[in-house]
Design a protein around this motif. Structure first.
Motif, PDB file in Angstrom:
ATOM      1  N   LEU A  46       0.836  -1.188   0.000  1.00 16.19           N
ATOM      2  CA  LEU A  46       0.000   0.000   0.000  1.00 16.19           C
ATOM      3  C   LEU A  46       0.876   1.246   0.000  1.00 16.19           C
ATOM      4  O   LEU A  46       1.945   1.251   0.621  1.00 16.19           O
ATOM      5  CB  LEU A  46      -0.864   0.036   1.267  1.00 16.19           C
ATOM      6  CG  LEU A  46      -1.705  -1.191   1.558  1.00 16.19           C
ATOM      7  CD1 LEU A  46      -2.166  -1.188   3.000  1.00 16.19           C
ATOM      8  CD2 LEU A  46      -2.883  -1.260   0.625  1.00 16.19           C
ATOM      9  N   HIS A  47       0.422   2.282  -0.687  1.00 18.23           N
ATOM     10  CA  HIS A  47       1.093   3.586  -0.630  1.00 18.23           C
ATOM     11  C   HIS A  47       0.175   4.547   0.111  1.00 18.23           C
ATOM     12  O   HIS A  47      -1.000   4.679  -0.227  1.00 18.23           O
ATOM     13  CB  HIS A  47       1.391   4.118  -2.032  1.00 18.23           C
ATOM     14  CG  HIS A  47       2.102   5.438  -1.986  1.00 18.23           C
ATOM     15  ND1 HIS A  47       3.438   5.544  -1.694  1.00 18.23           N
ATOM     16  CD2 HIS A  47       1.643   6.706  -2.158  1.00 18.23           C
ATOM     17  CE1 HIS A  47       3.778   6.821  -1.696  1.00 18.23           C
ATOM     18  NE2 HIS A  47       2.701   7.548  -1.972  1.00 18.23           N
ATOM     19  N   TRP A  48       0.711   5.185   1.149  1.00 15.56           N
ATOM     20  CA  TRP A  48      -0.052   6.097   2.015  1.00 15.56           C
ATOM     21  C   TRP A  48       0.401   7.526   1.810  1.00 15.56           C
ATOM     22  O   TRP A  48       1.599   7.792   1.682  1.00 15.56           O
ATOM     23  CB  TRP A  48       0.193   5.745   3.485  1.00 15.56           C
ATOM     24  CG  TRP A  48      -0.377   4.448   3.932  1.00 15.56           C
ATOM     25  CD1 TRP A  48       0.076   3.195   3.629  1.00 15.56           C
ATOM     26  CD2 TRP A  48      -1.500   4.267   4.786  1.00 15.56           C
ATOM     27  NE1 TRP A  48      -0.702   2.260   4.245  1.00 15.56           N
ATOM     28  CE2 TRP A  48      -1.674   2.888   4.966  1.00 15.56           C
ATOM     29  CE3 TRP A  48      -2.367   5.151   5.423  1.00 15.56           C
ATOM     30  CZ2 TRP A  48      -2.687   2.362   5.752  1.00 15.56           C
ATOM     31  CZ3 TRP A  48      -3.377   4.635   6.214  1.00 15.56           C
ATOM     32  CH2 TRP A  48      -3.528   3.245   6.365  1.00 15.56           C
ATOM     33  N   ARG A  49      -0.569   8.448   1.831  1.00 13.99           N
ATOM     34  CA  ARG A  49      -0.313   9.889   1.897  1.00 13.99           C
ATOM     35  C   ARG A  49      -1.136  10.420   3.054  1.00 13.99           C
ATOM     36  O   ARG A  49      -2.334  10.163   3.139  1.00 13.99           O
ATOM     37  CB  ARG A  49      -0.763  10.603   0.619  1.00 13.99           C
ATOM     38  CG  ARG A  49       0.267  10.672  -0.463  1.00 13.99           C
ATOM     39  CD  ARG A  49      -0.092  11.580  -1.639  1.00 13.99           C
ATOM     40  NE  ARG A  49      -1.509  11.769  -1.917  1.00 13.99           N
ATOM     41  CZ  ARG A  49      -2.215  12.858  -1.591  1.00 13.99           C
ATOM     42  NH1 ARG A  49      -1.669  13.852  -0.950  1.00 13.99           N
ATOM     43  NH2 ARG A  49      -3.500  12.948  -1.911  1.00 13.99           N
ATOM     44  N   ALA A  50      -0.469  11.157   3.953  1.00 11.84           N
ATOM     45  CA  ALA A  50      -1.168  11.675   5.135  1.00 11.84           C
ATOM     46  C   ALA A  50      -0.563  12.999   5.568  1.00 11.84           C
ATOM     47  O   ALA A  50       0.543  13.358   5.159  1.00 11.84           O
ATOM     48  CB  ALA A  50      -1.079  10.666   6.275  1.00 11.84           C
ATOM     49  N   LYS A  51      -1.308  13.685   6.404  1.00 13.82           N
ATOM     50  CA  LYS A  51      -0.816  14.910   7.033  1.00 13.82           C
ATOM     51  C   LYS A  51      -0.755  14.616   8.527  1.00 13.82           C
ATOM     52  O   LYS A  51      -1.775  14.344   9.156  1.00 13.82           O
ATOM     53  CB  LYS A  51      -1.745  16.080   6.745  1.00 13.82           C
ATOM     54  CG  LYS A  51      -1.166  17.422   7.162  1.00 13.82           C
ATOM     55  CD  LYS A  51      -2.046  18.578   6.738  1.00 13.82           C
ATOM     56  CE  LYS A  51      -1.998  18.867   5.273  1.00 13.82           C
ATOM     57  NZ  LYS A  51      -0.887  19.667   4.794  1.00 13.82           N
ATOM     58  N   VAL A  52       0.460  14.606   9.076  1.00 14.67           N
ATOM     59  CA  VAL A  52       0.676  14.312  10.494  1.00 14.67           C
ATOM     60  C   VAL A  52       1.346  15.524  11.124  1.00 14.67           C
ATOM     61  O   VAL A  52       2.405  15.960  10.669  1.00 14.67           O
ATOM     62  CB  VAL A  52       1.564  13.047  10.667  1.00 14.67           C
ATOM     63  CG1 VAL A  52       1.841  12.787  12.139  1.00 14.67           C
ATOM     64  CG2 VAL A  52       0.908  11.833  10.010  1.00 14.67           C
ATOM     65  N   ALA A  53       0.718  16.070  12.143  1.00 16.15           N
ATOM     66  CA  ALA A  53       1.224  17.266  12.837  1.00 16.15           C
ATOM     67  C   ALA A  53       1.526  18.388  11.846  1.00 16.15           C
ATOM     68  O   ALA A  53       2.558  19.053  11.926  1.00 16.15           O
ATOM     69  CB  ALA A  53       2.461  16.914  13.669  1.00 16.15           C
ATOM     70  N   LEU A  57       3.238  13.644   4.629  1.00 14.00           N
ATOM     71  CA  LEU A  57       4.078  12.441   4.673  1.00 14.00           C
ATOM     72  C   LEU A  57       3.579  11.413   3.670  1.00 14.00           C
ATOM     73  O   LEU A  57       2.386  11.331   3.391  1.00 14.00           O
ATOM     74  CB  LEU A  57       4.044  11.824   6.069  1.00 14.00           C
ATOM     75  CG  LEU A  57       4.561  12.685   7.213  1.00 14.00           C
ATOM     76  CD1 LEU A  57       4.277  12.018   8.544  1.00 14.00           C
ATOM     77  CD2 LEU A  57       6.055  12.916   7.056  1.00 14.00           C
ATOM     78  N   GLU A  58       4.512  10.623   3.174  1.00 16.20           N
ATOM     79  CA  GLU A  58       4.174   9.490   2.308  1.00 16.20           C
ATOM     80  C   GLU A  58       5.034   8.313   2.728  1.00 16.20           C
ATOM     81  O   GLU A  58       6.175   8.484   3.151  1.00 16.20           O
ATOM     82  CB  GLU A  58       4.444   9.819   0.836  1.00 16.20           C
ATOM     83  CG  GLU A  58       3.520  10.877   0.289  1.00 16.20           C
ATOM     84  CD  GLU A  58       3.585  10.991  -1.231  1.00 16.20           C
ATOM     85  OE1 GLU A  58       3.680   9.941  -1.895  1.00 16.20           O
ATOM     86  OE2 GLU A  58       3.520  12.121  -1.725  1.00 16.20           O
ATOM     87  N   TRP A  59       4.470   7.129   2.624  1.00 17.01           N
ATOM     88  CA  TRP A  59       5.231   5.927   2.917  1.00 17.01           C
ATOM     89  C   TRP A  59       4.557   4.736   2.249  1.00 17.01           C
ATOM     90  O   TRP A  59       3.410   4.794   1.849  1.00 17.01           O
ATOM     91  CB  TRP A  59       5.380   5.693   4.421  1.00 17.01           C
ATOM     92  CG  TRP A  59       4.128   5.356   5.160  1.00 17.01           C
ATOM     93  CD1 TRP A  59       3.644   4.106   5.449  1.00 17.01           C
ATOM     94  CD2 TRP A  59       3.168   6.272   5.709  1.00 17.01           C
ATOM     95  NE1 TRP A  59       2.468   4.195   6.142  1.00 17.01           N
ATOM     96  CE2 TRP A  59       2.155   5.512   6.315  1.00 17.01           C
ATOM     97  CE3 TRP A  59       3.076   7.662   5.747  1.00 17.01           C
ATOM     98  CZ2 TRP A  59       1.055   6.092   6.955  1.00 17.01           C
ATOM     99  CZ3 TRP A  59       1.988   8.240   6.383  1.00 17.01           C
ATOM    100  CH2 TRP A  59       0.996   7.454   6.973  1.00 17.01           C
ATOM    101  N   ASP A  60       5.316   3.675   2.119  1.00 15.92           N
ATOM    102  CA  ASP A  60       4.796   2.414   1.607  1.00 15.92           C
ATOM    103  C   ASP A  60       4.763   1.421   2.753  1.00 15.92           C
ATOM    104  O   ASP A  60       5.636   1.428   3.622  1.00 15.92           O
ATOM    105  CB  ASP A  60       5.680   1.869   0.475  1.00 15.92           C
ATOM    106  CG  ASP A  60       5.605   2.752  -0.766  1.00 15.92           C
ATOM    107  OD1 ASP A  60       4.489   3.133  -1.149  1.00 15.92           O
ATOM    108  OD2 ASP A  60       6.664   3.059  -1.334  1.00 15.92           O
ATOM    109  N   ALA A  61       3.737   0.598   2.744  1.00 14.20           N
ATOM    110  CA  ALA A  61       3.585  -0.423   3.784  1.00 14.20           C
ATOM    111  C   ALA A  61       3.380  -1.780   3.131  1.00 14.20           C
ATOM    112  O   ALA A  61       2.843  -1.878   2.027  1.00 14.20           O
ATOM    113  CB  ALA A  61       2.394  -0.086   4.684  1.00 14.20           C
TER     114      ALA A  61
END
Length: 156
Positions: A46-53, A57-61
């Motif tokens: 999975l490829h994630w895009r998020a806004k943290v604080a 951010l983007e990451w692969d899981a």
């Protein structure tokens, strides 16, 4: 500094429907705070895009383990460090308990301060509550993936 967050919630929906909905990762932005997009690259990635604080951010899981109606374990393979597992327990024919455990790695001073005062745990609890409301309001899952994965590989 790794932080473990553990939360659970009881959902008024059958085990199979709850599990099936959880496998619809691309629907996560509908109930997960800060998650902007989840793209399923293949059965276990999975490829994630998020806004943290306030930070994009983007990451692969990678899904490490997945057993229908029981649980899913994952770990990030690049980007934002995180890992976890979600377990589904049948309470009765119309209720399911979700147990979620996540390991996060706060990096910035702001993230570390937030972790210290419980911001990520509050966010995870909110995500579970919104998932509960989502599946209970629909009454049926939006889809399902009934495959099984072990060691990051799909079992056919």
């Amino acid at each position: 500094m790794q932080k473990t967050i553990e939360k659970s919630i009881e959902v008024a929906a059958p085990l199979r429907a709850v599990y099936n909905q959880w496998t619809q990762f691309e629907d996560f932005p509908r109930f997960m705070e800060g998650v902007e997009e989840v793209r399923q690259l293949d059965d276990t990635h999975l490829h994630w895009r998020a806004k943290v604080a306030g930070k994009d951010l983007e990451w692969d899981a990678e899904i490490v383990e997945q057993v229908p109606d029981q649980g899913i374990s994952w770990r990030s393979i690049n980007g934002k460090g995180n890992a976890g597992r979600v377990r589904f327990d049948k309470v009765d024919e119309t209720h399911t308990r979700i147990l979620l455990a996540m390991e996060i790695e706060p990096e910035t001073v702001l993230e570390k301060a937030g972790a210290f005062v419980g911001v990520p745990a509050h966010s995870v609890a909110g995500d579970l509550k919104r998932f509960k409301e989502f599946i209970e309001a629909r009454g049926v899952e939006t889809g399902a993936w009934r495959g099984e994965a072990h060691g990051g590989r799909v079992q056919h």
